[in-house]
Write a protein that holds these residues in place. Structure first.
Motif, PDB file in Angstrom:
ATOM      1  N   LYS A  75       0.842  -1.204   0.000  1.00  0.00           N
ATOM      2  CA  LYS A  75       0.000   0.000   0.000  1.00  0.00           C
ATOM      3  C   LYS A  75       0.875   1.251   0.000  1.00  0.00           C
ATOM      4  O   LYS A  75       0.630   2.192  -0.748  1.00  0.00           O
ATOM      5  CB  LYS A  75      -0.938   0.019   1.213  1.00  0.00           C
ATOM      6  N   LYS A  76       1.908   1.258   0.863  1.00  0.00           N
ATOM      7  CA  LYS A  76       2.822   2.413   0.925  1.00  0.00           C
ATOM      8  C   LYS A  76       3.593   2.569  -0.383  1.00  0.00           C
ATOM      9  O   LYS A  76       3.805   3.678  -0.856  1.00  0.00           O
ATOM     10  CB  LYS A  76       3.791   2.252   2.096  1.00  0.00           C
ATOM     11  N   LEU A  77       3.985   1.450  -0.961  1.00  0.00           N
ATOM     12  CA  LEU A  77       4.704   1.489  -2.229  1.00  0.00           C
ATOM     13  C   LEU A  77       3.834   2.081  -3.335  1.00  0.00           C
ATOM     14  O   LEU A  77       4.291   2.905  -4.123  1.00  0.00           O
ATOM     15  CB  LEU A  77       5.158   0.075  -2.609  1.00  0.00           C
ATOM     16  N   LYS A  78       2.563   1.680  -3.354  1.00  0.00           N
ATOM     17  CA  LYS A  78       1.635   2.218  -4.360  1.00  0.00           C
ATOM     18  C   LYS A  78       1.421   3.714  -4.164  1.00  0.00           C
ATOM     19  O   LYS A  78       1.381   4.475  -5.123  1.00  0.00           O
ATOM     20  CB  LYS A  78       0.293   1.481  -4.304  1.00  0.00           C
ATOM     21  N   LYS A  79       1.310   4.157  -2.892  1.00  0.00           N
ATOM     22  CA  LYS A  79       1.147   5.587  -2.608  1.00  0.00           C
ATOM     23  C   LYS A  79       2.367   6.369  -3.075  1.00  0.00           C
ATOM     24  O   LYS A  79       2.248   7.439  -3.659  1.00  0.00           O
ATOM     25  CB  LYS A  79       0.943   5.819  -1.103  1.00  0.00           C
ATOM     26  N   MET A  80       3.551   5.826  -2.803  1.00  0.00           N
ATOM     27  CA  MET A  80       4.788   6.509  -3.201  1.00  0.00           C
ATOM     28  C   MET A  80       4.874   6.649  -4.713  1.00  0.00           C
ATOM     29  O   MET A  80       5.252   7.694  -5.220  1.00  0.00           O
ATOM     30  CB  MET A  80       6.020   5.740  -2.696  1.00  0.00           C
ATOM     31  N   THR A  81       4.513   5.614  -5.443  1.00  0.00           N
ATOM     32  CA  THR A  81       4.627   5.674  -6.901  1.00  0.00           C
ATOM     33  C   THR A  81       3.584   6.599  -7.501  1.00  0.00           C
ATOM     34  O   THR A  81       3.818   7.209  -8.535  1.00  0.00           O
ATOM     35  CB  THR A  81       4.517   4.273  -7.545  1.00  0.00           C
ATOM     36  N   LEU A  82       2.423   6.736  -6.835  1.00  0.00           N
ATOM     37  CA  LEU A  82       1.393   7.648  -7.331  1.00  0.00           C
ATOM     38  C   LEU A  82       1.735   9.101  -7.028  1.00  0.00           C
ATOM     39  O   LEU A  82       1.455   9.991  -7.820  1.00  0.00           O
ATOM     40  CB  LEU A  82       0.025   7.304  -6.725  1.00  0.00           C
ATOM     41  N   SER A  83       2.337   9.355  -5.858  1.00  0.00           N
ATOM     42  CA  SER A  83       2.608  10.728  -5.450  1.00  0.00           C
ATOM     43  C   SER A  83       3.925  11.281  -5.984  1.00  0.00           C
ATOM     44  O   SER A  83       4.117  12.479  -6.037  1.00  0.00           O
ATOM     45  CB  SER A  83       2.604  10.838  -3.917  1.00  0.00           C
ATOM     46  N   SER A  84       4.845  10.400  -6.383  1.00  0.00           N
ATOM     47  CA  SER A  84       6.140  10.883  -6.873  1.00  0.00           C
ATOM     48  C   SER A  84       6.219  10.770  -8.390  1.00  0.00           C
ATOM     49  O   SER A  84       5.521   9.958  -8.992  1.00  0.00           O
ATOM     50  CB  SER A  84       7.271  10.087  -6.222  1.00  0.00           C
ATOM     51  N   PRO A  85       7.064  11.588  -9.000  1.00  0.00           N
ATOM     52  CA  PRO A  85       7.226  11.481 -10.449  1.00  0.00           C
ATOM     53  C   PRO A  85       7.825  10.124 -10.804  1.00  0.00           C
ATOM     54  O   PRO A  85       8.413   9.464  -9.947  1.00  0.00           O
ATOM     55  CB  PRO A  85       8.202  12.618 -10.781  1.00  0.00           C
ATOM     56  N   PRO A  86       7.683   9.708 -12.049  1.00  0.00           N
ATOM     57  CA  PRO A  86       8.223   8.401 -12.415  1.00  0.00           C
ATOM     58  C   PRO A  86       9.709   8.320 -12.096  1.00  0.00           C
ATOM     59  O   PRO A  86      10.447   9.265 -12.357  1.00  0.00           O
ATOM     60  CB  PRO A  86       7.993   8.306 -13.934  1.00  0.00           C
ATOM     61  N   PRO A  87      10.143   7.210 -11.506  1.00  0.00           N
ATOM     62  CA  PRO A  87      11.539   7.098 -11.119  1.00  0.00           C
ATOM     63  C   PRO A  87      12.465   7.174 -12.327  1.00  0.00           C
ATOM     64  O   PRO A  87      12.120   6.761 -13.413  1.00  0.00           O
ATOM     65  CB  PRO A  87      11.645   5.723 -10.456  1.00  0.00           C
ATOM     66  N   GLN A  88      13.655   7.704 -12.081  1.00  0.00           N
ATOM     67  CA  GLN A  88      14.638   7.848 -13.146  1.00  0.00           C
ATOM     68  C   GLN A  88      15.242   6.501 -13.536  1.00  0.00           C
ATOM     69  O   GLN A  88      15.958   6.418 -14.503  1.00  0.00           O
ATOM     70  CB  GLN A  88      15.745   8.805 -12.700  1.00  0.00           C
ATOM     71  N   ASN A  89      14.927   5.455 -12.759  1.00  0.00           N
ATOM     72  CA  ASN A  89      15.483   4.132 -13.050  1.00  0.00           C
ATOM     73  C   ASN A  89      14.846   3.472 -14.263  1.00  0.00           C
ATOM     74  O   ASN A  89      15.442   2.611 -14.879  1.00  0.00           O
ATOM     75  CB  ASN A  89      15.308   3.199 -11.850  1.00  0.00           C
ATOM     76  N   TYR A  90      13.604   3.853 -14.588  1.00  0.00           N
ATOM     77  CA  TYR A  90      12.944   3.229 -15.717  1.00  0.00           C
ATOM     78  C   TYR A  90      13.574   3.697 -17.013  1.00  0.00           C
ATOM     79  O   TYR A  90      13.949   4.855 -17.162  1.00  0.00           O
ATOM     80  CB  TYR A  90      11.443   3.530 -15.732  1.00  0.00           C
ATOM     81  N   ALA A  91      13.692   2.772 -17.959  1.00  0.00           N
ATOM     82  CA  ALA A  91      14.281   3.102 -19.258  1.00  0.00           C
ATOM     83  C   ALA A  91      13.320   3.983 -20.044  1.00  0.00           C
ATOM     84  O   ALA A  91      12.128   3.713 -20.115  1.00  0.00           O
ATOM     85  CB  ALA A  91      14.587   1.831 -20.028  1.00  0.00           C
ATOM     86  N   GLY A  92      13.868   5.037 -20.591  1.00  0.00           N
ATOM     87  CA  GLY A  92      13.086   5.927 -21.425  1.00  0.00           C
ATOM     88  C   GLY A  92      13.583   5.852 -22.856  1.00  0.00           C
ATOM     89  O   GLY A  92      14.466   5.054 -23.178  1.00  0.00           O
ATOM     90  N   PRO A  93      13.056   6.704 -23.721  1.00  0.00           N
ATOM     91  CA  PRO A  93      13.536   6.707 -25.101  1.00  0.00           C
ATOM     92  C   PRO A  93      15.027   7.026 -25.135  1.00  0.00           C
ATOM     93  O   PRO A  93      15.488   7.936 -24.460  1.00  0.00           O
ATOM     94  CB  PRO A  93      12.726   7.830 -25.771  1.00  0.00           C
ATOM     95  N   GLY A  94      15.759   6.258 -25.879  1.00  0.00           N
ATOM     96  CA  GLY A  94      17.205   6.472 -25.992  1.00  0.00           C
ATOM     97  C   GLY A  94      18.024   5.740 -24.945  1.00  0.00           C
ATOM     98  O   GLY A  94      19.247   5.688 -25.042  1.00  0.00           O
ATOM     99  N   ASP A  95      17.373   5.180 -23.911  1.00  0.00           N
ATOM    100  CA  ASP A  95      18.098   4.423 -22.877  1.00  0.00           C
ATOM    101  C   ASP A  95      18.226   2.960 -23.299  1.00  0.00           C
ATOM    102  O   ASP A  95      17.393   2.446 -24.044  1.00  0.00           O
ATOM    103  CB  ASP A  95      17.354   4.466 -21.531  1.00  0.00           C
ATOM    104  N   VAL A  96      19.241   2.303 -22.775  1.00  0.00           N
ATOM    105  CA  VAL A  96      19.388   0.863 -22.982  1.00  0.00           C
ATOM    106  C   VAL A  96      18.595   0.181 -21.869  1.00  0.00           C
ATOM    107  O   VAL A  96      18.776   0.493 -20.697  1.00  0.00           O
ATOM    108  CB  VAL A  96      20.877   0.444 -22.927  1.00  0.00           C
TER     109      VAL A  96
END
Length: 196
Positions: A75-96
């Motif tokens: 529940k806390k993890l879900k709240k954190m992911t909803l309230s915070s911007p997407p983590p920089q760890n996820y691969a975006g365009p141009g990332d490997v």
């Protein structure tokens, strides 16, 4: 007193059946966790009660009770992911992307020329801890990793053939790369001429 920080990945709290963050998590006797609904549906459709992850079979269907501690954490993890911007760890365009992440891919931090794969920080950890993996050749992430493989042998290209003006793998050398033989013959002749 300093407060300890705990670094966890959302992947660690993912149900292997629905591939989403655990909802009403239950822990079965073999120690694996699933969403209550996912596991109930799985067992309702099967004649045998077994763990969907390790295949451990249960003689009687275990009673499923919600794991309250794990429920609070998710529940806390879900709240954190909803309230915070997407983590920089996820691969975006141009990332490997990490070759081993399931679901949403994390950004790779290193590529291994021995495994010919790219790893996020979590999946890279065995390369620092397991004795046989410690000797692997880790490099900065490389999106063209597959292009560094020999098409014939699927081995890394380690040797440059001057005559062919291309890179070859060790298997090409062992299996008798004809250009390599020509190059060695030419170098032998040059050496003989210079010695005279």
């Amino acid at each position: 007193m300093a407060e300890a920080q705990l670094f966890v990945s959302q992947d660690e709290f993912t149900c292997s059946l629905c591939l989403d963050t655990l909802t009403d998590p239950v822990t079965i006797p073999c120690g694996h966790n699933f969403c209550l609904k996912c596991l109930s549906n799985c067992w309702d459709q099967s004649q045998v009660c077994s763990c969907p992850q390790c295949r451990h079979t249960f003689t009687t269907r275990p009673e499923l009770n919600r794991n309250t501690l794990l429920n609070e954490v998710t529940k806390k993890l879900k709240k954190m992911t909803l309230s915070s911007p997407p983590p920089q760890n996820y691969a975006g365009p141009g990332d490997v992307e990490c070759d081993f992440c399931t679901g949403k891919k994390f950004r790779a931090v290193k590529s291994c020329l021995t495994c010919m794969a790219s790893y996020c920080q979590t999946h890279l950890q065995p390369h620092y801890e397991v004795a046989t993996l410690k000797h692997h050749n880790l490099v900065d992430t490389d999106r063209n990793l597959k292009e560094k493989l020999c098409e014939k042998h699927q081995k890394s290209l380690e040797i440059f053939c001057k005559t062919d003006d291309s890179c070859i793998c060790m298997m090409c050398v062992v299996t008798g790369h004809k250009i390599m033989k020509c190059q060695l013959e030419t170098e032998r002749e040059e050496k003989q001429v210079s010695d005279v």
